[in-house]
Motif scaffolding. Structure first.
Motif, short mmCIF file in Angstrom:
data_model
loop_
_atom_site.label_atom_id
_atom_site.label_comp_id
_atom_site.label_asym_id
_atom_site.label_seq_id
_atom_site.Cartn_x
_atom_site.Cartn_y
_atom_site.Cartn_z
N GLN A 94 32.97 55.71 -29.32
CA GLN A 94 34.26 56.30 -29.63
C GLN A 94 35.07 55.43 -30.60
OE1 GLN A 94 34.80 59.26 -28.43
NE2 GLN A 94 36.91 59.64 -29.02
N GLY A 95 35.55 56.05 -31.67
CA GLY A 95 36.42 55.36 -32.61
C GLY A 95 35.72 54.55 -33.67
N TRP A 96 34.38 54.51 -33.61
CA TRP A 96 33.65 53.68 -34.59
C TRP A 96 33.69 54.34 -35.96
CZ3 TRP A 96 32.42 49.04 -32.97
CH2 TRP A 96 31.69 48.20 -33.83
N ARG A 97 33.88 53.54 -37.00
CA ARG A 97 34.00 54.11 -38.34
C ARG A 97 32.62 54.43 -38.91
NH1 ARG A 97 35.10 50.10 -43.21
NH2 ARG A 97 33.33 48.70 -42.92
N SER A 98 32.53 55.58 -39.55
CA SER A 98 31.26 56.02 -40.13
C SER A 98 31.54 56.86 -41.37
CB SER A 98 30.45 56.83 -39.10
OG SER A 98 31.23 57.88 -38.56
N GLU B 162 23.86 45.08 -40.19
CA GLU B 162 22.82 46.13 -40.16
C GLU B 162 23.45 47.51 -40.26
OE1 GLU B 162 19.36 47.90 -37.14
OE2 GLU B 162 20.53 46.12 -36.58
N ILE B 163 22.90 48.36 -41.11
CA ILE B 163 23.41 49.71 -41.31
C ILE B 163 22.47 50.73 -40.65
CG2 ILE B 163 24.04 51.49 -42.99
CD1 ILE B 163 24.75 49.27 -44.93
N ALA B 164 23.05 51.62 -39.85
CA ALA B 164 22.29 52.71 -39.23
C ALA B 164 22.44 53.97 -40.07
CB ALA B 164 22.79 52.96 -37.81
N TYR B 165 21.34 54.71 -40.23
CA TYR B 165 21.33 55.98 -40.94
C TYR B 165 20.82 57.06 -40.00
CZ TYR B 165 21.64 53.03 -45.13
OH TYR B 165 22.02 52.10 -46.07
N LYS B 166 21.64 58.07 -39.72
CA LYS B 166 21.25 59.15 -38.83
C LYS B 166 21.27 60.47 -39.61
CE LYS B 166 21.06 56.33 -35.36
NZ LYS B 166 19.80 56.00 -34.66
N ALA B 167 20.12 61.16 -39.62
CA ALA B 167 19.98 62.38 -40.41
C ALA B 167 20.90 63.48 -39.90
CB ALA B 167 18.54 62.86 -40.38
N ILE B 168 21.62 64.11 -40.82
CA ILE B 168 22.54 65.21 -40.50
C ILE B 168 21.80 66.54 -40.61
CG2 ILE B 168 24.60 66.46 -41.30
CD1 ILE B 168 25.69 63.74 -42.25
N TYR C 240 23.22 61.95 -44.56
CA TYR C 240 23.14 60.97 -43.48
C TYR C 240 24.53 60.57 -42.99
CZ TYR C 240 18.22 60.34 -44.59
OH TYR C 240 16.89 60.55 -44.79
N LEU C 241 24.61 60.35 -41.70
CA LEU C 241 25.77 59.71 -41.08
C LEU C 241 25.42 58.23 -41.04
CD1 LEU C 241 28.47 60.45 -39.63
CD2 LEU C 241 27.15 60.42 -37.50
N GLN C 242 26.21 57.40 -41.70
CA GLN C 242 25.87 55.98 -41.74
C GLN C 242 27.03 55.11 -41.27
OE1 GLN C 242 25.08 55.37 -46.14
NE2 GLN C 242 26.28 53.52 -45.74
N TYR C 243 26.67 54.01 -40.64
CA TYR C 243 27.67 53.09 -40.11
C TYR C 243 27.04 51.73 -39.86
CZ TYR C 243 25.37 54.39 -35.68
OH TYR C 243 24.44 54.63 -34.70
N ASN C 244 27.87 50.71 -39.81
CA ASN C 244 27.39 49.38 -39.44
C ASN C 244 27.20 49.31 -37.93
OD1 ASN C 244 28.89 48.92 -42.14
ND2 ASN C 244 27.76 47.01 -41.83
N VAL C 245 26.06 48.82 -37.52
CA VAL C 245 25.71 48.75 -36.10
C VAL C 245 26.70 47.83 -35.37
CG1 VAL C 245 23.94 48.02 -34.44
CG2 VAL C 245 23.30 49.22 -36.56
N MET D 208 26.58 38.13 -40.33
CA MET D 208 27.83 38.88 -40.28
C MET D 208 28.91 38.09 -41.00
SD MET D 208 27.76 40.36 -36.38
CE MET D 208 27.31 38.77 -35.67
N ALA D 209 29.58 38.72 -41.92
CA ALA D 209 30.59 38.05 -42.71
C ALA D 209 31.95 38.06 -42.01
CB ALA D 209 30.72 38.73 -44.08
N GLU D 210 32.66 36.93 -42.12
CA GLU D 210 34.00 36.86 -41.56
C GLU D 210 34.97 37.63 -42.45
OE1 GLU D 210 36.85 33.19 -41.46
OE2 GLU D 210 35.55 33.10 -39.70
#
Length: 208
Positions: free
Chosen positions: A52-56, A26-32, A108-113, A1-3
């Motif tokens: 709640q509030g997580w950026r994606s 780590e990046i999560a990919y969730k099929a839309i 895909y809906l993607q976001y950093n875990v 994880m980068a500072e």
């Protein structure tokens, strides 16, 4: 994880908690499977796993291409804070899709875990300069000025506790540290991770 580096401007007389969401690499990919032509836009992605509030961001959608990230290498401007409707549905409150083309398929809906914050405490010193020797103020989970919520994956710093009238400094440098004890090779050691640092600038209050 980068500072990350993030400068903070604080205003005298204002309540201003800073809420941080600590991401892993780590990046999560969730099929839309569906996107609504509504305001706000609604996105169906089974078992999305967002809090709640997580950026994606949305990538590779066919039909409603207006909602796609600008490139496969997703930029900060492509992310939106998610409002969790249920385990399979989120909304982007800042996206009005009423005038977008209809969703056709894919994407895909993607976001950093989020980082698992179990067992962590936090501390943060403000110093006169980066790596300076003079401590201007200290915030910790022990003194109640930092709060960790592992359910929402947030770290909140309560800057409203600063009494500007008593401060003689107007600029400092801060570094947040998350720490916990771990066992390695039969020994207990303190594991420390620093997710964010930067300058803090104090603005004098105009309306009192």
């Amino acid at each position: 994880m980068a500072e990350k580096t993030q400068d903070i401007n604080l205003q005298q007389g204002k309540t201003q908690p800073l809420v941080l969401r600590i991401e892993t690499d780590e990046i999560a990919y969730k099929a839309i499977t569906a996107i609504t032509q509504t305001a706000p836009v609604g996105i169906t992605a089974a078992g999305h796993g967002l809090v709640q509030g997580w950026r994606s961001a949305v990538t590779n959608v066919k039909g409603m291409t207006e909602i796609n990230a600008t490139a496969n290498e997703v930029k900060d401007r492509d992310y939106h804070p998610a409002t969790v409707v249920d385990p399979n549905t989120v909304q982007f409150n800042d996206v009005n899709a009423a005038g977008f083309k209809a969703y056709v398929s894919g994407g895909y809906l993607q976001y950093n875990v989020p980082m698992d914050l179990t067992g962590y405490s936090a501390r943060m010193d403000i110093r006169d300069r980066k790596n300076g020797n003079t401590v201007l103020d200290s915030f910790t989970t022990a003194n109640g000025l930092i709060e960790i919520d592992n359910a929402l994956k947030t770290v909140t710093i309560y800057f409203d506790a600063l009494d500007f009238t008593a401060l003689t400094w107007k600029k400092g440098y801060y570094e947040l540290e998350l720490f916990k004890n771990i066992t390695r090779g039969g020994n207990t050691i303190e594991y420390v991770y620093s997710p964010i640092e930067g300058f803090i600038l104090l603005d004098v209050e105009t309306t009192k």
